[in-house]
Design a protein around this motif. Structure first.
Motif, PDB file in Angstrom:
ATOM      1  N   GLY A   1    -119.816   2.758  45.270  1.00 46.05           N
ATOM      2  CA  GLY A   1    -119.867   2.174  43.819  1.00 46.05           C
ATOM      3  C   GLY A   1    -121.005   1.161  43.960  1.00 46.05           C
ATOM      4  N   ALA A   2    -121.850   0.995  45.040  1.00 44.13           N
ATOM      5  CA  ALA A   2    -122.864   0.178  45.275  1.00 44.13           C
ATOM      6  C   ALA A   2    -123.805   0.052  44.246  1.00 44.13           C
ATOM      7  N   ASP A   3    -124.304   1.380  43.712  1.00 43.89           N
ATOM      8  CA  ASP A   3    -125.310   1.705  43.017  1.00 43.89           C
ATOM      9  C   ASP A   3    -124.915   1.088  41.306  1.00 43.89           C
ATOM     10  N   ARG A   4    -123.710   0.662  41.065  1.00 50.24           N
ATOM     11  CA  ARG A   4    -123.355   0.087  40.003  1.00 50.24           C
ATOM     12  C   ARG A   4    -123.100  -1.137  39.697  1.00 50.24           C
ATOM     13  N   LEU A   5    -123.254  -1.950  41.037  1.00 44.72           N
ATOM     14  CA  LEU A   5    -123.004  -3.227  41.165  1.00 44.72           C
ATOM     15  C   LEU A   5    -124.288  -4.051  41.137  1.00 44.72           C
ATOM     16  N   THR A   6    -124.317  -5.300  40.412  1.00 44.92           N
ATOM     17  CA  THR A   6    -125.444  -6.058  40.437  1.00 44.92           C
ATOM     18  C   THR A   6    -124.882  -7.626  40.881  1.00 44.92           C
ATOM     19  N   VAL A   7    -125.231  -8.251  41.889  1.00 46.05           N
ATOM     20  CA  VAL A   7    -124.439  -9.533  42.159  1.00 46.05           C
ATOM     21  C   VAL A   7    -125.632 -10.696  41.839  1.00 46.05           C
ATOM     22  N   VAL A   8    -125.382 -11.681  41.078  1.00 50.50           N
ATOM     23  CA  VAL A   8    -126.073 -12.822  40.447  1.00 50.50           C
ATOM     24  C   VAL A   8    -125.651 -14.084  40.871  1.00 50.50           C
ATOM     25  N   GLY A   9    -126.280 -14.661  42.026  1.00 51.93           N
ATOM     26  CA  GLY A   9    -126.035 -15.957  42.645  1.00 51.93           C
ATOM     27  C   GLY A   9    -126.320 -17.103  41.780  1.00 51.93           C
ATOM     28  N   ALA A  10    -125.375 -17.647  40.957  1.00 57.08           N
ATOM     29  CA  ALA A  10    -125.439 -18.577  40.062  1.00 57.08           C
ATOM     30  C   ALA A  10    -123.981 -19.119  39.672  1.00 57.08           C
ATOM     31  N   ASP A  11    -124.292 -20.311  38.756  1.00 60.27           N
ATOM     32  CA  ASP A  11    -122.927 -20.936  38.275  1.00 60.27           C
ATOM     33  C   ASP A  11    -122.606 -20.594  36.750  1.00 60.27           C
ATOM     34  N   ALA A  12    -121.340 -20.129  36.748  1.00 59.79           N
ATOM     35  CA  ALA A  12    -121.075 -19.087  35.477  1.00 59.79           C
ATOM     36  C   ALA A  12    -121.218 -20.368  34.371  1.00 59.79           C
ATOM     37  N   LEU A  13    -121.079 -21.289  34.583  1.00 57.77           N
ATOM     38  CA  LEU A  13    -121.050 -22.574  33.445  1.00 57.77           C
ATOM     39  C   LEU A  13    -122.519 -22.693  33.014  1.00 57.77           C
ATOM     40  N   ARG A  14    -123.455 -22.138  33.666  1.00 57.70           N
ATOM     41  CA  ARG A  14    -125.054 -22.594  33.227  1.00 57.70           C
ATOM     42  C   ARG A  14    -125.798 -21.205  33.208  1.00 57.70           C
ATOM     43  N   ILE A  15    -124.843 -19.990  33.277  1.00 58.15           N
ATOM     44  CA  ILE A  15    -125.765 -18.635  33.081  1.00 58.15           C
ATOM     45  C   ILE A  15    -126.260 -18.633  31.529  1.00 58.15           C
ATOM     46  N   LYS A  16    -127.407 -17.938  31.465  1.00 56.90           N
ATOM     47  CA  LYS A  16    -127.978 -17.396  30.160  1.00 56.90           C
ATOM     48  C   LYS A  16    -128.070 -16.053  30.198  1.00 56.90           C
ATOM     49  N   ALA A  17    -128.218 -15.454  29.089  1.00 53.83           N
ATOM     50  CA  ALA A  17    -128.324 -14.185  28.825  1.00 53.83           C
ATOM     51  C   ALA A  17    -129.303 -13.528  29.588  1.00 53.83           C
ATOM     52  N   GLU A  18    -130.376 -13.926  29.635  1.00 52.33           N
ATOM     53  CA  GLU A  18    -131.605 -13.561  30.304  1.00 52.33           C
ATOM     54  C   GLU A  18    -131.461 -13.307  31.871  1.00 52.33           C
ATOM     55  N   ASP A  19    -130.659 -14.185  32.484  1.00 49.86           N
ATOM     56  CA  ASP A  19    -130.288 -14.299  33.971  1.00 49.86           C
ATOM     57  C   ASP A  19    -129.693 -12.788  34.386  1.00 49.86           C
ATOM     58  N   LEU A  20    -129.027 -12.041  33.259  1.00 44.58           N
ATOM     59  CA  LEU A  20    -128.231 -10.905  33.662  1.00 44.58           C
ATOM     60  C   LEU A  20    -129.155  -9.777  33.498  1.00 44.58           C
ATOM     61  N   PRO A  21    -129.036  -8.579  34.375  1.00 46.03           N
ATOM     62  CA  PRO A  21    -129.785  -7.320  34.200  1.00 46.03           C
ATOM     63  C   PRO A  21    -129.436  -6.546  32.943  1.00 46.03           C
TER      64      PRO A  21
END
Length: 278
Positions: A94-114
């Motif tokens: 399932g690795a092809d369907r996973l993206t890991v974003v190293g960030a604080d969820a309290l500061r995440i923005k829409a543009e930070d996500l794939p």
């Protein structure tokens, strides 16, 4: 079928990474595969979904979500855990369907996500659960549903209705976005380390926002109304309105009894009060 993590695998991973779960990050890892399957089943996610998972930790829930065929965007603040997660998934599929974003969820923005996530499914750190959910709902309008595991006391607050002892600021603010409900209890024994509080699952669905009032204005009214729970709204909203007299005028204009208290009002009534001040 994807191989999920059990107690032995969780402890082996933690030992490999020299990870010691910390209270500061609210880390309690789920090590029971049946609990993971139950959470995934209750979330209702499938192949068409892009799931946002906050705090994936060692990957227990991540693997369960990927097993549905969904894409998963995992937001992890701990760099050690974020770095290991892709390898854990690759070992089991399932690795092809996973993206890991190293960030604080309290500061995440829409543009930070794939991609734009459609569902939030997460075992949330107890100390930031409500702020995280409210931030994500505000920042990510593509989120239409969610299932989060939180402390039972927090779950009660999130899903409470007017008049309830647990009804308060989180209840009203979540109701602005849609309907929240407490769906199941989660035993302490499924976590490592075992927490000293009980947990529960809260589901929510985003509603159609047909509000004519600004969200921040409404939230300011809610914060003021519950800052002094024992006071009438006329008194509690005095600082927000400028004076108790002005607060009384706005409440009457909104069709709300100035002698009422905040815990008696639903989100629509709070919206009317906010609108009266525009």
């Amino acid at each position: 079928m994807t191989e999920l993590l059990g107690p032995a695998e969780i402890r082996a991973l933690a030992a490999e990474l020299d990870v010691r779960p910390t209270k500061k990050l609210g880390q309690n890892f789920v090590h029971d595969p049946n609990t993971v399957r139950r959470i995934v089943d209750l979330s209702g996610v499938g192949e068409e979904d892009v799931v946002l998972e906050v705090g994936p930790g060692l990957g227990s829930l991540t693997l369960g979500l990927l097993a549905t065929g969904a894409k998963v965007v995992a937001v992890e603040i701990d760099p050690v855990l974020a770095g290991r997660l892709p390898h854990t998934v690759a070992e089991r599929g399932g690795a092809d369907r996973l993206t890991v974003v190293g960030a604080d969820a309290l500061r995440i923005k829409a543009e930070d996500l794939p991609e734009r996530p459609t569902a939030l499914v997460a075992n949330l750190p107890y100390n930031v659960a409500v702020p995280v959910v409210l931030h994500l709902l505000a920042e990510l309008p593509s989120l239409t549903s969610g299932l989060v595991m939180v402390q039972t006391e927090v779950a009660d607050r999130m899903a409470a209705g007017p008049g309830s002892r647990t009804y308060g600021v989180p209840s009203v603010k979540l109701a602005w976005y849609g309907k929240a409900r407490k769906v199941a209890a989660v035993p302490r024994s499924v976590f490592w380390p075992v927490p000293n509080v009980d947990s529960a699952l809260v589901a929510f669905e985003r509603g159609d926002l047909v509000w004519s009032v600004d969200r921040q204005r409404l939230f300011a009214v809610v914060d003021a109304a519950f800052s002094q729970r024992r006071k009438t709204l006329r008194a509690a909203l005095a600082s927000w309105a400028g004076s108790a007299e002005r607060a009384g005028e706005l409440l009457e204009k909104a069709g709300v009894d100035p002698k009422a208290r905040g815990e008696q009002l639903d989100v629509h009534q709070f919206a009317r009060i906010a609108a009266a001040a525009e």
